[in-house]
Scaffold this active site. Structure first.
Site, PDB file in Angstrom:
ATOM      1  N   HIS A  64       0.852  -1.195   0.000  1.00  0.00           N
ATOM      2  CA  HIS A  64       0.000   0.000   0.000  1.00  0.00           C
ATOM      3  C   HIS A  64       0.881   1.236   0.000  1.00  0.00           C
ATOM      4  O   HIS A  64       2.096   1.143   0.211  1.00  0.00           O
ATOM      5  CB  HIS A  64      -0.975  -0.019   1.184  1.00  0.00           C
ATOM      6  CG  HIS A  64      -0.333   0.068   2.533  1.00  0.00           C
ATOM      7  ND1 HIS A  64       0.513  -0.897   3.028  1.00  0.00           N
ATOM      8  CD2 HIS A  64      -0.420   1.014   3.504  1.00  0.00           C
ATOM      9  CE1 HIS A  64       0.897  -0.564   4.250  1.00  0.00           C
ATOM     10  NE2 HIS A  64       0.358   0.605   4.563  1.00  0.00           N
ATOM     11  N   HIS A  89       1.394   3.830   1.917  1.00  0.00           N
ATOM     12  CA  HIS A  89       1.905   4.570   3.066  1.00  0.00           C
ATOM     13  C   HIS A  89       3.429   4.546   2.997  1.00  0.00           C
ATOM     14  O   HIS A  89       4.030   3.548   2.600  1.00  0.00           O
ATOM     15  CB  HIS A  89       1.423   3.956   4.392  1.00  0.00           C
ATOM     16  CG  HIS A  89       0.036   4.392   4.770  1.00  0.00           C
ATOM     17  ND1 HIS A  89      -0.778   3.653   5.592  1.00  0.00           N
ATOM     18  CD2 HIS A  89      -0.674   5.505   4.434  1.00  0.00           C
ATOM     19  CE1 HIS A  89      -1.929   4.295   5.749  1.00  0.00           C
ATOM     20  NE2 HIS A  89      -1.888   5.412   5.055  1.00  0.00           N
ATOM     21  N   ASP A 135       5.969   4.228   4.898  1.00  0.00           N
ATOM     22  CA  ASP A 135       6.858   3.222   5.511  1.00  0.00           C
ATOM     23  C   ASP A 135       6.842   1.902   4.734  1.00  0.00           C
ATOM     24  O   ASP A 135       7.552   0.967   5.109  1.00  0.00           O
ATOM     25  CB  ASP A 135       6.528   3.011   6.996  1.00  0.00           C
ATOM     26  CG  ASP A 135       5.074   2.634   7.249  1.00  0.00           C
ATOM     27  OD1 ASP A 135       4.200   3.037   6.458  1.00  0.00           O
ATOM     28  OD2 ASP A 135       4.801   1.957   8.265  1.00  0.00           O
ATOM     29  N   HIS A 136       6.078   1.850   3.649  1.00  0.00           N
ATOM     30  CA  HIS A 136       6.060   0.640   2.824  1.00  0.00           C
ATOM     31  C   HIS A 136       6.554   0.882   1.398  1.00  0.00           C
ATOM     32  O   HIS A 136       6.665  -0.066   0.633  1.00  0.00           O
ATOM     33  CB  HIS A 136       4.651   0.034   2.793  1.00  0.00           C
ATOM     34  CG  HIS A 136       4.228  -0.495   4.127  1.00  0.00           C
ATOM     35  ND1 HIS A 136       4.173  -1.830   4.421  1.00  0.00           N
ATOM     36  CD2 HIS A 136       3.904   0.154   5.278  1.00  0.00           C
ATOM     37  CE1 HIS A 136       3.803  -1.994   5.698  1.00  0.00           C
ATOM     38  NE2 HIS A 136       3.622  -0.803   6.229  1.00  0.00           N
ATOM     39  N   HIS A 139      -7.113  -1.614   5.287  1.00  0.00           N
ATOM     40  CA  HIS A 139      -6.297  -0.649   6.010  1.00  0.00           C
ATOM     41  C   HIS A 139      -6.912   0.737   5.782  1.00  0.00           C
ATOM     42  O   HIS A 139      -7.974   0.848   5.175  1.00  0.00           O
ATOM     43  CB  HIS A 139      -4.847  -0.755   5.501  1.00  0.00           C
ATOM     44  CG  HIS A 139      -3.858  -0.036   6.354  1.00  0.00           C
ATOM     45  ND1 HIS A 139      -3.865  -0.093   7.728  1.00  0.00           N
ATOM     46  CD2 HIS A 139      -2.805   0.773   6.032  1.00  0.00           C
ATOM     47  CE1 HIS A 139      -2.864   0.639   8.204  1.00  0.00           C
ATOM     48  NE2 HIS A 139      -2.215   1.179   7.197  1.00  0.00           N
ATOM     49  N   ASP A 166      -0.335  -3.801   5.726  1.00  0.00           N
ATOM     50  CA  ASP A 166      -0.962  -3.540   7.019  1.00  0.00           C
ATOM     51  C   ASP A 166      -2.456  -3.854   6.895  1.00  0.00           C
ATOM     52  O   ASP A 166      -3.049  -3.594   5.845  1.00  0.00           O
ATOM     53  CB  ASP A 166      -0.823  -2.069   7.398  1.00  0.00           C
ATOM     54  CG  ASP A 166       0.614  -1.621   7.610  1.00  0.00           C
ATOM     55  OD1 ASP A 166       1.526  -2.451   7.594  1.00  0.00           O
ATOM     56  OD2 ASP A 166       0.823  -0.407   7.782  1.00  0.00           O
ATOM     57  N   HIS A 211       5.968  -5.431  12.280  1.00  0.00           N
ATOM     58  CA  HIS A 211       5.303  -4.127  12.196  1.00  0.00           C
ATOM     59  C   HIS A 211       4.852  -3.668  13.578  1.00  0.00           C
ATOM     60  O   HIS A 211       3.737  -3.187  13.776  1.00  0.00           O
ATOM     61  CB  HIS A 211       4.120  -4.179  11.221  1.00  0.00           C
ATOM     62  CG  HIS A 211       3.733  -2.821  10.691  1.00  0.00           C
ATOM     63  ND1 HIS A 211       2.805  -2.010  11.299  1.00  0.00           N
ATOM     64  CD2 HIS A 211       4.179  -2.123   9.630  1.00  0.00           C
ATOM     65  CE1 HIS A 211       2.672  -0.892  10.612  1.00  0.00           C
ATOM     66  NE2 HIS A 211       3.498  -0.933   9.597  1.00  0.00           N
TER      67      HIS A 211
END
Lengths: 301, 301
Positions: free
Chosen positions: B60, B62, B64-65, B140, B210, B268
């Site tokens: 996804h 975001h 941090d990914h 998410h 997530d 995570h």
């Protein structure tokens, strides 16, 4: 004035080898200059107070100078920042950052102001009562600017003993610091120089990366306290400068010499060189006071 | 099948604490799963051969990914990559990557293929003769998918001694490996089971991050060899799952148990917890075979 090198290597980030980013602390400001991938980790390592960064200056939109910006902006949000953040950089920077915020549906909880640059002339882009920042137009493969950070002259220093002896009313002390002549308690005109000293010489810092050798920036950075000038190559690879739009250590030194700089800091070394001291030796043939940037190195001026 | 955790922490990258990224080596493929900021540095540290990564799966958008993806793509270019690169991820990923390439005027010298995902149903997104990859629709704050990587059943193993004794012509060996019954040199029908062994059980790996607890993924990941399921929180903070759309260690274990998984890998973790062992203890109340992901950790299955 304190300069912290967070990263000073060209091309890709490696484990002990970060792309360009610097922190300049000047007159109570903390300015972040460029923001390669991993800059937020370097900021933590150097224990720079994130929240006090209010202005970020991006030289150009090659990844090794700005891929860490969106991550830093996102981290500011997670840290619940509320202070305004100003981003200065080439046109396009607003689109790329806002697209990423939109895609993650993660808007900032602080105000984010973009100041997009397009001019090929030096511009005053930030000013308050203590500091001013101007662009230094550079020439690279894409639109690029360096930045000149300059303290404004401070107030004159009062010679309190002399002022007492000359019977000057304390009410006039501020006027004296501002440079005015005033009358003493006996009505005699006291010239300012009799009771004040010159303020400390304002300090200045020029950041010039990435660029070919561009002598026309010399008037802009004349008499600068310290100049960081990229030196991707040694003179023996000077033929690579034109196609890649980078400079040699010698060329960086020519700029520093012609601008009567106090200190030259070299950086943005190509990964082809193992012995960085060769950069210093080459530059010192032209200009004496040369320093080598390295990740984590701090310079005080 | 070998899984290398490059990063497994939530939120912002820190010095010893990387955002999500994993490398799965399965049947001669090297798949990169998620690509948080700094992933390319982690790839170097783990000595993963960059050039062999041909498929990158992003869960996804975001930061941090995926904030490390553009840097990795740029580094591939600097390393003079020529092999095709396939990127799988949510709609929007093509726009954000191509915008950054455009702004830096740095097009790749290899073919870059985007496979943008929009479906809320599990889809087969990659397949060759040895491996298949399916999406695992997650829930998410923004559109997200997990990924299921599955070996295809291999050929049956020939019992060469038995085949010789039964006078089978070598020309039929391949047919036998493919599961066919054949006639021997005396015209007798030999049933396949007499001269072959079952192929090794195909291995599989599910990456789920997530997401909130989403039991309807269980049929998709049924009997998986290993499942990585995010566990941002401990059960005592379960009330935070719904607003943030994350899971607890207990919920991750419920998925592993109900899917009859071989191994559950947790990761995570929210930065609020100091003792990660509490995640393992909590999950083991529901499901026995629990491992904790950590940066640099390698799992062999």
């Amino acid at each position: 004035m304190k300069l912290t090198i967070l990263g000073c290597y060209s091309a890709t980030p490696r484990f002990d080898n970060n792309p360009t980013s610097q922190v300049l602390e000047i007159n109570n400001h903390i300015f972040l200059i460029d923001c390669g991938e991993g800059t937020q980790v370097q900021l933590r390592q150097q224990k720079i107070k994130f929240a006090r960064i209010k202005h970020i200056f991006i030289s150009h939109l090659h990844g090794d100078h700005y891929f860490g910006l969106i991550g830093l902006i996102s981290t500011f949000r997670l840290l619940k920042r509320e202070t305004d953040l100003h981003i200065y950089g080439p046109k396009g920077i607003k689109e790329v950052i806002t697209l990423q915020l939109k895609l993650s549906d993660s808007w900032t909880n602080y105000n984010l102001y973009f100041h997009e640059l397009e001019s090929s002339q030096s511009e005053l882009i930030f000013e308050d009562e203590k500091v001013e920042v101007r662009t230094i137009p550079l020439k690279h493969r894409i639109y690029a600017n360096g930045y000149l950070f300059k303290e404004k002259p401070g107030e004159r220093t009062l010679d309190v003993e002399a002022a007492k002896i000359l019977n000057i009313n304390k009410a006039y002390y501020n006027k004296l610091k501002q440079g005015f002549d005033i009358e003493n308690e006996h009505g005699r005109l006291i010239s300012n120089e009799e009771v004040t000293f010159d303020p400390p010489t304002p300090k200045s810092y020029a950041f010039c990366s990435d660029t070919v050798y561009k002598p026309d920036i010399v008037p802009i950075v004349m008499n600068v306290t310290a100049i960081y000038h990229e030196s991707t190559f040694l003179d023996k690879h000077e033929h690579l400068c034109e196609p890649t739009k980078h400079s040699t250590a010698k060329q960086a030194a020519l700029i520093a010499r012609d601008a009567n700089a106090g200190t030259l800091i070299l950086g943005h070394y190509s990964t082809r060189y193992d012995d960085l001291n060769l950069f210093k030796i080459e530059a010192q043939r032209v200009f004496d006071n040369v320093e080598l940037a390295d990740d984590g190195k701090v310079f005080n001026f």
